[in-house]
Write a protein that holds these residues in place. Structure first.
Motif, PDB file in Angstrom:
ATOM      1  N   GLY A   1       0.715  -1.127   0.245  1.00 19.33           N
ATOM      2  CA  GLY A   1      -0.033   0.118  -0.060  1.00 19.33           C
ATOM      3  C   GLY A   1       0.706   1.312  -0.022  1.00 19.33           C
ATOM      4  O   GLY A   1       0.303   2.407   0.130  1.00 19.33           O
ATOM      5  N   ARG A   2       2.206   1.250   0.033  1.00 19.85           N
ATOM      6  CA  ARG A   2       2.913   2.279  -0.174  1.00 19.85           C
ATOM      7  C   ARG A   2       2.559   2.979  -1.592  1.00 19.85           C
ATOM      8  O   ARG A   2       2.529   2.383  -2.665  1.00 19.85           O
ATOM      9  CB  ARG A   2       4.319   1.845  -0.167  1.00 19.85           C
ATOM     10  CG  ARG A   2       4.939   1.474   1.422  1.00 19.85           C
ATOM     11  CD  ARG A   2       6.341   1.169   1.129  1.00 19.85           C
ATOM     12  NE  ARG A   2       6.776   0.613   2.468  1.00 19.85           N
ATOM     13  CZ  ARG A   2       6.972   1.273   3.648  1.00 19.85           C
ATOM     14  NH1 ARG A   2       7.106   2.432   3.759  1.00 19.85           N
ATOM     15  NH2 ARG A   2       7.162   0.392   4.695  1.00 19.85           N
ATOM     16  N   VAL A   3       2.579   4.470  -1.172  1.00 17.74           N
ATOM     17  CA  VAL A   3       2.311   5.323  -2.427  1.00 17.74           C
ATOM     18  C   VAL A   3       3.423   6.097  -2.856  1.00 17.74           C
ATOM     19  O   VAL A   3       4.471   6.487  -2.518  1.00 17.74           O
ATOM     20  CB  VAL A   3       1.138   6.363  -2.054  1.00 17.74           C
ATOM     21  CG1 VAL A   3       0.755   7.138  -3.051  1.00 17.74           C
ATOM     22  CG2 VAL A   3      -0.061   5.605  -1.714  1.00 17.74           C
ATOM     23  N   SER A   4       3.572   5.987  -4.372  1.00 17.30           N
ATOM     24  CA  SER A   4       4.719   6.854  -5.155  1.00 17.30           C
ATOM     25  C   SER A   4       4.085   7.620  -6.078  1.00 17.30           C
ATOM     26  O   SER A   4       2.950   7.607  -6.400  1.00 17.30           O
ATOM     27  CB  SER A   4       5.657   5.833  -6.017  1.00 17.30           C
ATOM     28  OG  SER A   4       6.196   4.790  -4.980  1.00 17.30           O
ATOM     29  N   VAL A   5       4.735   8.891  -6.002  1.00 19.38           N
ATOM     30  CA  VAL A   5       4.190  10.164  -6.803  1.00 19.38           C
ATOM     31  C   VAL A   5       5.281  10.151  -8.356  1.00 19.38           C
ATOM     32  O   VAL A   5       6.399   9.984  -8.070  1.00 19.38           O
ATOM     33  CB  VAL A   5       4.438  11.295  -6.139  1.00 19.38           C
ATOM     34  CG1 VAL A   5       5.541  11.954  -5.714  1.00 19.38           C
ATOM     35  CG2 VAL A   5       3.291  12.594  -7.162  1.00 19.38           C
ATOM     36  N   TYR A   6       4.795  10.251  -9.145  1.00 21.65           N
ATOM     37  CA  TYR A   6       5.542  10.428 -10.377  1.00 21.65           C
ATOM     38  C   TYR A   6       6.131  12.012 -10.577  1.00 21.65           C
ATOM     39  O   TYR A   6       5.244  12.881 -10.332  1.00 21.65           O
ATOM     40  CB  TYR A   6       4.736   9.968 -11.923  1.00 21.65           C
ATOM     41  CG  TYR A   6       5.340  10.254 -12.888  1.00 21.65           C
ATOM     42  CD1 TYR A   6       6.637   9.688 -13.448  1.00 21.65           C
ATOM     43  CD2 TYR A   6       4.981  11.564 -13.971  1.00 21.65           C
ATOM     44  CE1 TYR A   6       7.385  10.016 -14.576  1.00 21.65           C
ATOM     45  CE2 TYR A   6       5.696  11.723 -15.036  1.00 21.65           C
ATOM     46  CZ  TYR A   6       6.862  10.988 -15.398  1.00 21.65           C
ATOM     47  OH  TYR A   6       7.590  11.334 -16.565  1.00 21.65           O
TER      48      TYR A   6
ATOM     49  N   ASP B   1      11.408  12.328 -14.556  1.00 20.91           N
ATOM     50  CA  ASP B   1      10.937  11.317 -15.237  1.00 20.91           C
ATOM     51  C   ASP B   1      11.131   9.966 -14.469  1.00 20.91           C
ATOM     52  O   ASP B   1      11.308   8.881 -14.921  1.00 20.91           O
ATOM     53  CB  ASP B   1      11.327  10.893 -16.661  1.00 20.91           C
ATOM     54  CG  ASP B   1      10.669  10.015 -17.377  1.00 20.91           C
ATOM     55  OD1 ASP B   1       9.481   9.970 -17.326  1.00 20.91           O
ATOM     56  OD2 ASP B   1      11.337   9.463 -18.438  1.00 20.91           O
ATOM     57  N   GLU B   2      10.785  10.118 -13.044  1.00 21.94           N
ATOM     58  CA  GLU B   2      10.973   8.919 -12.127  1.00 21.94           C
ATOM     59  C   GLU B   2       9.904   9.098 -11.218  1.00 21.94           C
ATOM     60  O   GLU B   2       9.198  10.127 -10.957  1.00 21.94           O
ATOM     61  CB  GLU B   2      12.144   9.222 -11.424  1.00 21.94           C
ATOM     62  CG  GLU B   2      13.667   9.106 -12.246  1.00 21.94           C
ATOM     63  CD  GLU B   2      14.910   9.145 -11.370  1.00 21.94           C
ATOM     64  OE1 GLU B   2      16.014   8.892 -12.012  1.00 21.94           O
ATOM     65  OE2 GLU B   2      14.843   9.609 -10.100  1.00 21.94           O
ATOM     66  N   LYS B   3       9.584   8.207 -10.553  1.00 19.12           N
ATOM     67  CA  LYS B   3       8.778   8.268  -9.429  1.00 19.12           C
ATOM     68  C   LYS B   3       9.333   7.858  -8.020  1.00 19.12           C
ATOM     69  O   LYS B   3      10.384   7.265  -8.084  1.00 19.12           O
ATOM     70  CB  LYS B   3       7.574   6.750  -9.674  1.00 19.12           C
ATOM     71  CG  LYS B   3       8.277   5.430  -9.367  1.00 19.12           C
ATOM     72  CD  LYS B   3       7.121   4.493  -9.285  1.00 19.12           C
ATOM     73  CE  LYS B   3       7.696   2.983  -9.418  1.00 19.12           C
ATOM     74  NZ  LYS B   3       6.717   1.894  -9.403  1.00 19.12           N
ATOM     75  N   ARG B   4       8.964   8.628  -7.319  1.00 21.04           N
ATOM     76  CA  ARG B   4       9.381   8.655  -5.686  1.00 21.04           C
ATOM     77  C   ARG B   4       8.442   8.172  -4.592  1.00 21.04           C
ATOM     78  O   ARG B   4       7.445   8.605  -4.852  1.00 21.04           O
ATOM     79  CB  ARG B   4      10.139  10.150  -5.598  1.00 21.04           C
ATOM     80  CG  ARG B   4       9.270  11.055  -5.543  1.00 21.04           C
ATOM     81  CD  ARG B   4      10.012  12.588  -5.131  1.00 21.04           C
ATOM     82  NE  ARG B   4       9.297  13.563  -5.328  1.00 21.04           N
ATOM     83  CZ  ARG B   4       8.227  13.884  -4.384  1.00 21.04           C
ATOM     84  NH1 ARG B   4       8.375  13.373  -3.433  1.00 21.04           N
ATOM     85  NH2 ARG B   4       7.341  15.007  -4.633  1.00 21.04           N
ATOM     86  N   PRO B   5       9.116   7.722  -3.672  1.00 20.72           N
ATOM     87  CA  PRO B   5       8.067   7.040  -2.814  1.00 20.72           C
ATOM     88  C   PRO B   5       7.559   8.383  -1.879  1.00 20.72           C
ATOM     89  O   PRO B   5       8.509   9.059  -1.792  1.00 20.72           O
ATOM     90  CB  PRO B   5       8.707   5.991  -1.994  1.00 20.72           C
ATOM     91  CG  PRO B   5      10.174   6.351  -2.184  1.00 20.72           C
ATOM     92  CD  PRO B   5      10.201   6.858  -3.705  1.00 20.72           C
ATOM     93  N   LEU B   6       6.525   8.268  -1.230  1.00 21.80           N
ATOM     94  CA  LEU B   6       6.139   9.422  -0.476  1.00 21.80           C
ATOM     95  C   LEU B   6       6.112   8.766   0.953  1.00 21.80           C
ATOM     96  O   LEU B   6       5.674   7.434   1.381  1.00 21.80           O
ATOM     97  CB  LEU B   6       4.693   9.704  -0.387  1.00 21.80           C
ATOM     98  CG  LEU B   6       4.142  10.525  -1.782  1.00 21.80           C
ATOM     99  CD1 LEU B   6       2.601  10.428  -2.063  1.00 21.80           C
ATOM    100  CD2 LEU B   6       4.785  11.741  -2.119  1.00 21.80           C
ATOM    101  N   GLU B   7       6.900   9.455   1.861  1.00 21.52           N
ATOM    102  CA  GLU B   7       7.286   8.730   3.085  1.00 21.52           C
ATOM    103  C   GLU B   7       7.137   9.943   4.122  1.00 21.52           C
ATOM    104  O   GLU B   7       7.356  10.928   3.961  1.00 21.52           O
ATOM    105  CB  GLU B   7       8.765   8.320   3.084  1.00 21.52           C
ATOM    106  CG  GLU B   7       8.875   7.248   2.124  1.00 21.52           C
ATOM    107  CD  GLU B   7      10.473   6.616   2.140  1.00 21.52           C
ATOM    108  OE1 GLU B   7      10.675   5.302   2.236  1.00 21.52           O
ATOM    109  OE2 GLU B   7      11.225   7.503   1.900  1.00 21.52           O
TER     110      GLU B   7
END
Length: 108
Positions: A92-97, A102-108
């Motif tokens: 269920g971890r969410v990443s944002v593009y 041009d990469e996705k990064r995790p929201l922490e």
């Protein structure tokens, strides 16, 4: 590409990244929680819509768009993109593009 439009008003979200995600509704809940927790927009939930893109093996890709109507304002013929999120099926971890890198990064 199959897309499903879900108004933000229908989703209630409290936490993200807590458990496996087994369907689109759970992915929407995690996405709304991430939007709220990480303050990705100042728009009210009722002025956002989520669009589920085709899920892949590992995640549910979701577009977050502005909802334009009499209550929220704006041109009803447009729905500007607010964020492109991915919710991991495993946890269920969410990443944002990030379109700049041009990469996705995790929201922490």
């Amino acid at each position: 590409m199959s897309r499903k439009l879900i108004p933000a008003l229908l989703a209630v979200a409290l936490t993200a990244g807590a458990a496996p995600i087994n369907d689109e509704e759970a992915a929407f809940t995690a996405a709304f929680a991430a939007l709220k927790e990480h303050k990705l927009t100042e728009l009210k939930e009722e002025c956002l819509s989520l669009i589920a893109l085709d899920p892949n093996e590992d995640s549910y890709p979701i577009q977050v768009r502005e909802k334009h109507d009499e209550k929220c304002g704006g041109d009803p013929n447009t729905a500007p993109l607010v964020a492109h999120l991915e919710v991991a099926k495993a946890d269920g971890r969410v990443s944002v593009y990030d379109p700049v890198s041009d990469e996705k990064r995790p929201l922490e």
